[in-house]
Design a protein around this motif. Structure first.
Motif, PDB file in Angstrom:
ATOM      1  N   GLN A  58       0.881  -1.216   0.063  1.00  0.00           N
ATOM      2  CA  GLN A  58       0.155  -0.002   0.078  1.00  0.00           C
ATOM      3  C   GLN A  58       0.695   1.309   0.054  1.00  0.00           C
ATOM      4  O   GLN A  58       0.420   2.359  -0.050  1.00  0.00           O
ATOM      5  CB  GLN A  58      -0.865  -0.093   1.232  1.00  0.00           C
ATOM      6  N   ALA A  59       2.093   1.171   0.102  1.00  0.00           N
ATOM      7  CA  ALA A  59       2.932   2.369   0.106  1.00  0.00           C
ATOM      8  C   ALA A  59       3.398   2.777  -1.291  1.00  0.00           C
ATOM      9  O   ALA A  59       3.427   2.135  -2.079  1.00  0.00           O
ATOM     10  CB  ALA A  59       4.221   2.088   0.811  1.00  0.00           C
ATOM     11  N   HIS A  60       3.456   3.933  -1.547  1.00  0.00           N
ATOM     12  CA  HIS A  60       3.984   4.587  -2.998  1.00  0.00           C
ATOM     13  C   HIS A  60       5.449   4.407  -3.331  1.00  0.00           C
ATOM     14  O   HIS A  60       5.730   4.249  -4.272  1.00  0.00           O
ATOM     15  CB  HIS A  60       3.427   5.976  -3.193  1.00  0.00           C
ATOM     16  N   GLN A  61       6.216   4.011  -2.277  1.00  0.00           N
ATOM     17  CA  GLN A  61       7.622   3.942  -2.353  1.00  0.00           C
ATOM     18  C   GLN A  61       8.015   2.368  -2.725  1.00  0.00           C
ATOM     19  O   GLN A  61       7.316   1.486  -2.334  1.00  0.00           O
ATOM     20  CB  GLN A  61       8.475   4.362  -1.093  1.00  0.00           C
ATOM     21  N   SER A  62       9.240   2.201  -3.470  1.00  0.00           N
ATOM     22  CA  SER A  62       9.332   0.743  -3.876  1.00  0.00           C
ATOM     23  C   SER A  62      10.053   0.122  -2.583  1.00  0.00           C
ATOM     24  O   SER A  62      10.006  -1.068  -2.383  1.00  0.00           O
ATOM     25  CB  SER A  62      10.285   0.829  -4.933  1.00  0.00           C
ATOM     26  N   HIS A  63      10.634   1.003  -1.685  1.00  0.00           N
ATOM     27  CA  HIS A  63      11.255   0.410  -0.423  1.00  0.00           C
ATOM     28  C   HIS A  63      10.773   1.369   0.691  1.00  0.00           C
ATOM     29  O   HIS A  63      10.692   2.436   0.496  1.00  0.00           O
ATOM     30  CB  HIS A  63      12.812   0.440  -0.644  1.00  0.00           C
ATOM     31  N   CYS A  64      10.232   0.742   1.717  1.00  0.00           N
ATOM     32  CA  CYS A  64       9.872   1.413   2.814  1.00  0.00           C
ATOM     33  C   CYS A  64      11.329   0.999   4.175  1.00  0.00           C
ATOM     34  O   CYS A  64      11.692   0.052   3.722  1.00  0.00           O
ATOM     35  CB  CYS A  64       8.558   1.011   3.471  1.00  0.00           C
ATOM     36  N   PHE A  65      11.304   1.927   5.048  1.00  0.00           N
ATOM     37  CA  PHE A  65      12.259   1.810   6.046  1.00  0.00           C
ATOM     38  C   PHE A  65      11.866   1.739   7.338  1.00  0.00           C
ATOM     39  O   PHE A  65      10.835   2.854   7.837  1.00  0.00           O
ATOM     40  CB  PHE A  65      13.499   2.468   5.783  1.00  0.00           C
ATOM     41  N   SER A  66      12.156   1.176   8.420  1.00  0.00           N
ATOM     42  CA  SER A  66      11.854   1.198   9.720  1.00  0.00           C
ATOM     43  C   SER A  66      13.105   1.311  10.625  1.00  0.00           C
ATOM     44  O   SER A  66      14.293   0.823  10.122  1.00  0.00           O
ATOM     45  CB  SER A  66      10.859   0.325  10.465  1.00  0.00           C
ATOM     46  N   ILE A  67      13.272   2.256  11.651  1.00  0.00           N
ATOM     47  CA  ILE A  67      14.484   2.513  12.356  1.00  0.00           C
ATOM     48  C   ILE A  67      14.177   2.177  13.777  1.00  0.00           C
ATOM     49  O   ILE A  67      13.018   2.485  14.362  1.00  0.00           O
ATOM     50  CB  ILE A  67      14.873   4.024  12.307  1.00  0.00           C
ATOM     51  N   SER A  68      14.990   1.579  14.368  1.00  0.00           N
ATOM     52  CA  SER A  68      14.639   1.024  15.695  1.00  0.00           C
ATOM     53  C   SER A  68      15.896   1.474  16.540  1.00  0.00           C
ATOM     54  O   SER A  68      16.957   1.190  16.171  1.00  0.00           O
ATOM     55  CB  SER A  68      14.498  -0.634  15.811  1.00  0.00           C
ATOM     56  N   ILE A  69      15.546   2.039  17.721  1.00  0.00           N
ATOM     57  CA  ILE A  69      16.410   2.364  18.696  1.00  0.00           C
ATOM     58  C   ILE A  69      16.403   2.066  20.161  1.00  0.00           C
ATOM     59  O   ILE A  69      15.107   2.609  20.548  1.00  0.00           O
ATOM     60  CB  ILE A  69      16.916   3.782  18.359  1.00  0.00           C
ATOM     61  N   ALA A  70      17.119   1.577  20.837  1.00  0.00           N
ATOM     62  CA  ALA A  70      17.113   1.087  22.223  1.00  0.00           C
ATOM     63  C   ALA A  70      18.135   1.668  22.788  1.00  0.00           C
ATOM     64  O   ALA A  70      19.268   1.543  22.581  1.00  0.00           O
ATOM     65  CB  ALA A  70      16.775  -0.283  22.300  1.00  0.00           C
ATOM     66  N   ILE A  71      18.000   2.153  24.146  1.00  0.00           N
ATOM     67  CA  ILE A  71      19.059   2.632  25.050  1.00  0.00           C
ATOM     68  C   ILE A  71      18.879   1.654  26.433  1.00  0.00           C
ATOM     69  O   ILE A  71      17.888   1.610  27.173  1.00  0.00           O
ATOM     70  CB  ILE A  71      19.081   4.085  25.296  1.00  0.00           C
ATOM     71  N   ALA A  72      19.948   1.004  26.536  1.00  0.00           N
ATOM     72  CA  ALA A  72      19.991   0.267  28.047  1.00  0.00           C
ATOM     73  C   ALA A  72      21.231   0.632  28.817  1.00  0.00           C
ATOM     74  O   ALA A  72      22.302   1.415  28.299  1.00  0.00           O
ATOM     75  CB  ALA A  72      20.247  -1.212  27.674  1.00  0.00           C
ATOM     76  N   GLN A  73      20.913   0.643  30.048  1.00  0.00           N
ATOM     77  CA  GLN A  73      22.031   0.650  31.086  1.00  0.00           C
ATOM     78  C   GLN A  73      22.012   0.154  32.428  1.00  0.00           C
ATOM     79  O   GLN A  73      20.879  -0.375  32.491  1.00  0.00           O
ATOM     80  CB  GLN A  73      22.246   2.359  31.470  1.00  0.00           C
ATOM     81  N   CYS A  74      23.024  -0.351  32.951  1.00  0.00           N
ATOM     82  CA  CYS A  74      23.039  -1.162  34.046  1.00  0.00           C
ATOM     83  C   CYS A  74      22.196  -2.492  33.945  1.00  0.00           C
ATOM     84  O   CYS A  74      21.473  -2.841  34.683  1.00  0.00           O
ATOM     85  CB  CYS A  74      22.623  -0.495  35.326  1.00  0.00           C
ATOM     86  N   GLY A  75      22.546  -2.924  32.742  1.00  0.00           N
ATOM     87  CA  GLY A  75      21.557  -4.178  32.457  1.00  0.00           C
ATOM     88  C   GLY A  75      20.252  -4.061  32.193  1.00  0.00           C
ATOM     89  O   GLY A  75      19.414  -5.222  32.081  1.00  0.00           O
ATOM     90  N   GLU A  76      19.674  -2.923  32.190  1.00  0.00           N
ATOM     91  CA  GLU A  76      18.273  -2.830  31.728  1.00  0.00           C
ATOM     92  C   GLU A  76      17.922  -1.721  30.761  1.00  0.00           C
ATOM     93  O   GLU A  76      18.594  -0.998  30.462  1.00  0.00           O
ATOM     94  CB  GLU A  76      17.415  -2.246  33.248  1.00  0.00           C
ATOM     95  N   LEU A  77      16.893  -2.098  29.839  1.00  0.00           N
ATOM     96  CA  LEU A  77      16.219  -1.172  28.790  1.00  0.00           C
ATOM     97  C   LEU A  77      15.652  -0.157  29.482  1.00  0.00           C
ATOM     98  O   LEU A  77      14.737  -0.160  30.482  1.00  0.00           O
ATOM     99  CB  LEU A  77      15.464  -1.906  28.006  1.00  0.00           C
ATOM    100  N   HIS A  78      16.205   1.266  28.876  1.00  0.00           N
ATOM    101  CA  HIS A  78      15.527   2.267  29.672  1.00  0.00           C
ATOM    102  C   HIS A  78      14.429   3.090  28.640  1.00  0.00           C
ATOM    103  O   HIS A  78      13.562   3.660  28.869  1.00  0.00           O
ATOM    104  CB  HIS A  78      16.712   3.534  29.888  1.00  0.00           C
ATOM    105  N   CYS A  79      14.716   2.866  27.294  1.00  0.00           N
ATOM    106  CA  CYS A  79      13.861   3.628  26.583  1.00  0.00           C
ATOM    107  C   CYS A  79      13.907   2.845  25.062  1.00  0.00           C
ATOM    108  O   CYS A  79      15.026   2.096  24.879  1.00  0.00           O
ATOM    109  CB  CYS A  79      14.232   4.943  26.266  1.00  0.00           C
ATOM    110  N   GLY A  80      12.844   2.872  24.271  1.00  0.00           N
ATOM    111  CA  GLY A  80      12.858   2.375  23.123  1.00  0.00           C
ATOM    112  C   GLY A  80      12.064   3.225  22.041  1.00  0.00           C
ATOM    113  O   GLY A  80      10.975   3.763  22.336  1.00  0.00           O
ATOM    114  N   PHE A  81      12.593   3.205  20.714  1.00  0.00           N
ATOM    115  CA  PHE A  81      11.859   3.848  19.539  1.00  0.00           C
ATOM    116  C   PHE A  81      11.879   3.185  18.294  1.00  0.00           C
ATOM    117  O   PHE A  81      12.965   2.619  17.863  1.00  0.00           O
ATOM    118  CB  PHE A  81      12.741   5.290  19.370  1.00  0.00           C
TER     119      PHE A  81
END
Length: 227
Positions: free
Chosen positions: A79-102
């Motif tokens: 359904q997208a008009h582009q021939s290629h679509c992209f997703s970006i995934s970013i996670a930040i962890a500290q002291c062995g635990e995930l703190h945020c995710g995008f």
């Protein structure tokens, strides 16, 4: 100075522009090179002690400095008009635990994000699923070769289909309510870390196929859903 979360928001905007202006020839390699270079330079300039981990790099199990897990995944969408679509995934962890995710679906301009203990969001909308869906009514996506388009659509598994999006987006689609269950046998931490925090903050059950807690720093199978 920007916080890490503020930096990520501005970086995603810049990355989306880089993707939109990339040459059509050899677009996947061109986009990945441009975006990874952009992210590395900007993050390292702002937080030189932070550890950046891109795909195919080992994930540290612990560090006194924040660890970033970053991946840019191409995919096709009918359904997208582009021939290629992209997703970006970013996670930040500290002291062995995930703190945020995008997790950012660039073509749809959908930003899924969560900070530990502060809920999950799609853009500015709070996401939380309390319902339990009966398995025979659930919309299931599975990363497995045995689900083929050529299979006859019998009522017993009419709701089952193979996945068509990167792992992070498949998990986020469960969070959003587009699907109800996602299963995959083996994924790298870069592929699921950010989305796993988003799912947990949205009340989604998340575990390995063996029924164990998912370790964000290790390759793992995944079972994610509301069934």
């Amino acid at each position: 100075m920007q916080t890490r979360q503020q930096l990520i928001s501005s970086l995603l905007t810049e990355a989306a522009y880089s993707i939109s202006t990339a040459p059509s020839s050899n677009i996947v390699k061109s986009v990945q090179s441009k975006v990874y270079t952009l992210l590395h330079q900007r993050i390292h300039t702002a937080y030189p002690s932070d550890i950046l981990c891109f795909p195919h790099q080992d994930t540290p199990t612990s560090s006194k400095y924040p660890i970033w897990l970053i991946t840019l995944d191409p995919f096709h969408h009918e359904q997208a008009h582009q021939s290629h679509c992209f997703s970006i995934s970013i996670a930040i962890a500290q002291c062995g635990e995930l703190h945020c995710g995008f997790v950012y679906d660039v073509s749809a301009n959908k930003l899924y994000h969560a900070k530990k203990g502060q809920g999950a969001y799609l853009n500015e909308e709070l996401l939380y699923r309390e319902e339990i869906i009966p398995l025979n009514e659930a919309k299931v996506r599975i990363d497995s070769p045995f689900v083929r388009d050529s299979q006859p659509r019998k009522p017993a598994y009419v709701q089952i289909a193979s996945n068509s999006f990167p792992t992070a987006l498949e998990i986020c689609h469960v969070v959003e309510g587009e699907t109800d269950l996602y299963l995959t046998m083996s994924q790298s931490p870069h592929a699921f870390a950010a989305a796993s925090l988003i799912a947990q903050e949205a009340g989604i059950r998340l575990m390995t196929m063996e029924g164990e807690k998912v370790d964000w720093s290790k390759r793992s199978s995944l079972w994610c859903g509301v069934v």
